[in-house]
Design a protein around this motif. Structure first.
Motif, PDB file in Angstrom:
ATOM      1  N   ARG A 141      16.945  -1.667   4.956  1.00  0.00           N
ATOM      2  CA  ARG A 141      15.575  -0.772   5.204  1.00  0.00           C
ATOM      3  C   ARG A 141      15.348  -0.427   4.615  1.00  0.00           C
ATOM      4  O   ARG A 141      13.757  -0.850   4.060  1.00  0.00           O
ATOM      5  CB  ARG A 141      15.440  -0.516   7.315  1.00  0.00           C
ATOM      6  N   LEU A 142      15.405   0.601   4.408  1.00  0.00           N
ATOM      7  CA  LEU A 142      15.095   1.242   3.085  1.00  0.00           C
ATOM      8  C   LEU A 142      14.225   0.668   1.643  1.00  0.00           C
ATOM      9  O   LEU A 142      13.428   0.657   1.722  1.00  0.00           O
ATOM     10  CB  LEU A 142      15.783   2.367   3.055  1.00  0.00           C
ATOM     11  N   THR A 182      11.797  -1.684   2.004  1.00  0.00           N
ATOM     12  CA  THR A 182      10.489  -0.932   2.375  1.00  0.00           C
ATOM     13  C   THR A 182      10.177  -1.185   1.195  1.00  0.00           C
ATOM     14  O   THR A 182       8.993  -1.128   0.304  1.00  0.00           O
ATOM     15  CB  THR A 182      10.420  -0.021   2.917  1.00  0.00           C
ATOM     16  N   ALA A 186       8.932  -3.750  -0.887  1.00  0.00           N
ATOM     17  CA  ALA A 186       7.588  -4.296  -0.249  1.00  0.00           C
ATOM     18  C   ALA A 186       6.336  -3.246  -0.986  1.00  0.00           C
ATOM     19  O   ALA A 186       5.154  -3.980  -1.641  1.00  0.00           O
ATOM     20  CB  ALA A 186       7.724  -3.943   1.136  1.00  0.00           C
ATOM     21  N   ARG A 187       6.807  -1.883  -1.202  1.00  0.00           N
ATOM     22  CA  ARG A 187       5.738  -1.321  -1.892  1.00  0.00           C
ATOM     23  C   ARG A 187       5.617  -1.707  -3.703  1.00  0.00           C
ATOM     24  O   ARG A 187       4.695  -1.052  -4.436  1.00  0.00           O
ATOM     25  CB  ARG A 187       6.157   0.272  -2.376  1.00  0.00           C
ATOM     26  N   SER A 205       0.658   4.984  -1.215  1.00  0.00           N
ATOM     27  CA  SER A 205       1.652   5.149  -1.253  1.00  0.00           C
ATOM     28  C   SER A 205       2.623   5.738  -2.488  1.00  0.00           C
ATOM     29  O   SER A 205       2.604   5.149  -3.922  1.00  0.00           O
ATOM     30  CB  SER A 205       2.762   3.240  -1.216  1.00  0.00           C
TER      31      SER A 205
END
Length: 103
Positions: free
Chosen positions: A7-8, A11, A14-15, A23
């Motif tokens: 998940r990290l 993320t 996606a950033r 961000s």
């Protein structure tokens, strides 16, 4: 355990296209792979210091920073977490001595 890492990693990926003004991860990635590697190194040194000091809580926090910055550094060089996990899987059950000798 790999769920949180996956998940990290997702993320962080996606950033890559996020606005650096909104961000921290996007800011790091925008500064390039070299800066991401530098930041990873800084966090690793901080973890080492806390390991020597023996403060479990601080070491835990710094270790989390190391893992996060490792994933950012990998993303900066387009190395998927899956590749790293596959390498760990390949090494599982192999003696560390034998694995080093094979390199």
């Amino acid at each position: 355990m790999t769920d949180i890492l996956s998940r990290l990693s997702a993320t962080i990926a996606a950033r890559k296209t996020a606005d650096p003004a909104t961000s921290w991860t996007a800011q790091l990635l925008a500064r390039g792979p070299e800066k991401c590697a530098e930041k990873f190194g800084e966090e690793a040194v901080e973890a080492i210091i806390e390991a020597v000091r023996g403060d479990r809580a601080r070491l835990t926090a710094e270790a989390a920073d190391v893992i996060y910055h490792l994933l950012v550094m990998l993303a900066a060089r387009d190395v998927p977490l899956a590749d790293v996990l596959a390498e760990l899987d390949r090494r599982e059950g192999v003696s560390g001595v034998a694995e080093k000798a094979a390199r």
